[in-house]
Motif scaffolding. Structure first.
Motif, PDB file in Angstrom:
ATOM      1  N   LEU A  15     -19.827  43.338 -26.726  1.00  0.00           N
ATOM      2  CA  LEU A  15     -18.407  43.024 -26.544  1.00  0.00           C
ATOM      3  C   LEU A  15     -17.773  43.976 -25.547  1.00  0.00           C
ATOM      4  N   ASN A  18     -19.096  43.628 -21.969  1.00  0.00           N
ATOM      5  CA  ASN A  18     -18.579  42.413 -21.323  1.00  0.00           C
ATOM      6  C   ASN A  18     -17.139  42.583 -20.901  1.00  0.00           C
ATOM      7  N   ILE A  19     -16.338  43.146 -21.801  1.00  0.00           N
ATOM      8  CA  ILE A  19     -14.907  43.308 -21.490  1.00  0.00           C
ATOM      9  C   ILE A  19     -14.719  44.252 -20.310  1.00  0.00           C
ATOM     10  N   GLY A  22     -15.468  42.962 -16.971  1.00  0.00           N
ATOM     11  CA  GLY A  22     -14.374  42.175 -16.391  1.00  0.00           C
ATOM     12  C   GLY A  22     -13.257  43.040 -15.894  1.00  0.00           C
TER      13      GLY A  22
ATOM     14  N   ALA B  35     -13.733  38.148 -20.066  1.00  0.00           N
ATOM     15  CA  ALA B  35     -14.035  38.972 -18.883  1.00  0.00           C
ATOM     16  C   ALA B  35     -13.770  38.205 -17.598  1.00  0.00           C
ATOM     17  N   SER B  38      -9.897  37.559 -17.044  1.00  0.00           N
ATOM     18  CA  SER B  38      -9.127  38.768 -16.731  1.00  0.00           C
ATOM     19  C   SER B  38      -9.306  39.158 -15.264  1.00  0.00           C
TER      20      SER B  38
END
Lengths: 286, 304
Positions: A15, A18-19, A22, B35, B38
């Motif tokens: 998690l 991945n975040i 981005g 992701a 964003s």
């Protein structure tokens, strides 16, 4: 239980990575890449209006100038496909204004050449290809030059010259054979005029205008007979008037008509030949 | 493939319960999706507005309009609304432009400019009754100097019916240097000469070709005279010599040319008059358009 722990750990790890991929990675790159993919897809699917919008968005937002050449060229192509030729030329020229490699510059120049052919600005097209010729020295590039000059001649319906240019690439080049065939099917305007000069109406019949040919023959014969008849009966004024106003008018008109019909027929042959090539020829074409 | 997904599908085959795998997959997918979205920040209203302004400045009005429309759909922005309408005006979609301008009328900073543009577009729709109606309604015309609309109406009448305009009132609506050009156009409209079609026909009946010469087609007039005269002479000559058939044939031709010359002269005068009227109308219309319908342009950069 261990498996659940391992799974939870992995889950949290995935998690977070991945975040952060981005948010902290390279969002500009990712966003622009997505727009570019979308623009390319629209372009490939012939949705040129939307493709131009997305390429313009890229031009506006993408700070990396090295990508701009592709965007500008694709905008130029899109406008060209949409028949907005002047806009197309403007974007190709913007691409040429950027610092680009010679090979890309040549490629864009040929695109400009193709657009110039489509808008019928043959003088500008000739000047452009003459400039390219000065810079071109080696074999394959010369072949490109002959190839495009051949197309330039096709657009001007100079089939014989076009055949010669394609023949320089390779003897018996398929476009050369095609152009020669078209050239052979054209009528000689001079021959048609001479035919009608000798036998009124024969030139028209030769060029396929049977009714006009028979009518020309009939009118010229009628007024010719009347003129001779008037002179034979010593009615000189009648003879001069009929001869000048009617006989000569029809005789001269018959020759002019024959020439015009031949020119029209040639134009028709050339237009159809070009349309056929544009629709069926599978090689590179304007 | 995402490394998490690879692990679940390959290394962990048959070792955990289905529910757990399902939830992990769901969460990973969601996080991947998050992701991606964003990263895509080029379609925010702010960026769209920047891009729309760029397109607008580049005179790509259709694309600018669609970008402004997206901005407006995410929240009202008066400048975006105004520019969207102005883009529509530039691509000739006047009716839609009017709808956008109307939205800026009440308690908005761009109220005055929006009303001016509203009337400019309304005029271009070529519906004089609607123009008169809206110019009399305070909701639409309040704040606009009355003479601005008045001179649009009067000049519109001048284009359609130049002779019906009261010159005293007409000239008072304009100030130099515009007034000088208006006076010149008015004088020109009064000094134009029209040809009387019946007079042209009678002239040609008396002397073939004279009517055409009267309407300014001297070459055609002389040709008519020569051809009709010659055919008549040949007809008489043949009849005199006993060649009846040829005599009647040329006589018929002479009559045909004679009648055609009268009809042609009448038509020539009509065409000449229509041409004078149309040329004047085009000239007056171009003057109006080139002067932006005598309305001020928006007072910010990029408008033309």
């Amino acid at each position: 239980m261990n498996k659940i722990l391992v799974a939870s750990y992995l889950l949290a790890h995935l998690l977070l990575t991945n975040i952060f991929a981005g948010e902290g990675g390279s969002p500009e790159f990712t966003g622009l890449k997505l727009i570019e993919n979308s623009a390319d897809s629209l372009f490939r699917n012939a949705k040129y209006y939307d493709a131009v919008t997305e390429y313009k968005r890229l031009l506006f937002f993408d700070p990396d100038k090295k990508n701009h050449v592709k965007y500008l060229v694709n905008i130029g192509d899109s406008y060209s496909f949409g028949k907005f030729y002047h806009k197309s030329l403007a974007y190709y020229n913007k691409a040429l204004d950027l610092q680009i490699e010679t090979s890309i510059e040549t490629d864009i120049s040929y695109r400009i050449y193709a657009v110039l052919l489509k808008i019928g600005d043959f003088t500008a097209a000739e000047n452009l290809i003459a400039d390219l010729e000065k810079k071109t020295v080696y074999g394959p590039a010369m072949d490109s030059l002959y190839y495009w000059r051949g197309w330039g001649n096709i657009y001007q319906y100079k089939w014989f010259e076009a055949a010669k240019e394609f023949n320089k690439i390779s003897p018996g080049h398929e476009l050369s054979r095609y152009c020669r065939g078209v050239n052979e099917s054209l009528l000689s305007v001079e021959l048609v005029k001479i035919m009608s000069f000798i036998i009124p109406g024969s030139g028209q019949i030769y060029s396929g205008n049977y009714f006009s040919g028979i009518a020309s023959f009939g009118w010229t014969a009628l007024w010719g007979y009347n003129m001779i008849d008037a002179f034979a009966e010593n009615r000189i004024f009648d003879g001069l008037v009929i001869g000048d106003l009617l006989f000569l008018r029809f005789y001269r008109g018959n020759i002019q008509n024959a020439g015009r019909f031949a020119e029209e027929k040639n134009l028709n042959i050339s237009e159809n030949a070009l349309l056929y090539l544009l629709s069926n020829y599978e090689g590179i074409k304007p | 493939m995402n490394p998490g997904l690879t692990f679940i599908f390959t290394k962990w085959k048959g070792s955990a319960d289905l529910a757990l795998r399902f939830w992990m997959l769901l969460l990973i997918s969601f996080s991947s999706y998050y992701a991606q979205i964003s990263a895509e920040d080029y379609f925010t209203p702010e960026n769209r507005l920047r891009f729309a302004d760029h397109l607008f400045a580049d005179k790509d009005y259709l694309r600018a309009f669609y970008e402004y429309k997206e901005v407006i759909s995410s929240g009202i922005n008066d400048t975006a609304v105004f520019n969207a309408a102005y883009s529509l005006y530039k691509i000739g979609r006047y009716s839609e432009a009017i709808d956008y301008y109307t939205g800026l009328f009440i308690n908005r900073e761009l109220d005055y400019q929006a009303k001016i543009e509203f009337f400019r577009n309304l005029y271009l729709l070529n519906l004089p009754e609607r123009f008169l109606y809206y110019s009399s309604q305070s909701l639409y015309s309040s704040g606009i100097e009355p003479y601005l609309l008045k001179r649009m109406i009067v000049y519109g009448d001048f284009i359609e019916r130049p002779s019906s305009v009261d010159s005293t009132e007409f000239f008072q609506l304009f100030e130099p240097p515009l007034a000088d050009s208006i006076r010149a156009l008015y004088s020109e409209s009064r000094s134009l000469t029209y040809k009387d079609p019946w007079r042209a026909a009678i002239y040609s009946a008396i002397l073939p070709g004279a009517g055409k010469i009267y309407t300014g087609e001297t070459g055609d007039g002389l040709t008519s005279l020569v051809v009709t005269g010659l055919l008549t002479y040949i007809a008489i000559d043949n009849l005199g010599a006993g060649h009846d058939f040829r005599g009647y044939l040329f006589g018929a031709l002479a009559a045909y040319f004679y009648a055609g010359n009268i009809y042609g002269s009448f038509n020539s005068a009509m065409i000449s008059n229509a041409s004078v009227r149309i040329n004047l109308k085009i000239k007056l219309g171009n003057f109006f358009r080139n002067n932006n319908f005598f309305l001020p342009l928006p007072e910010f950069p990029g408008y033309e």
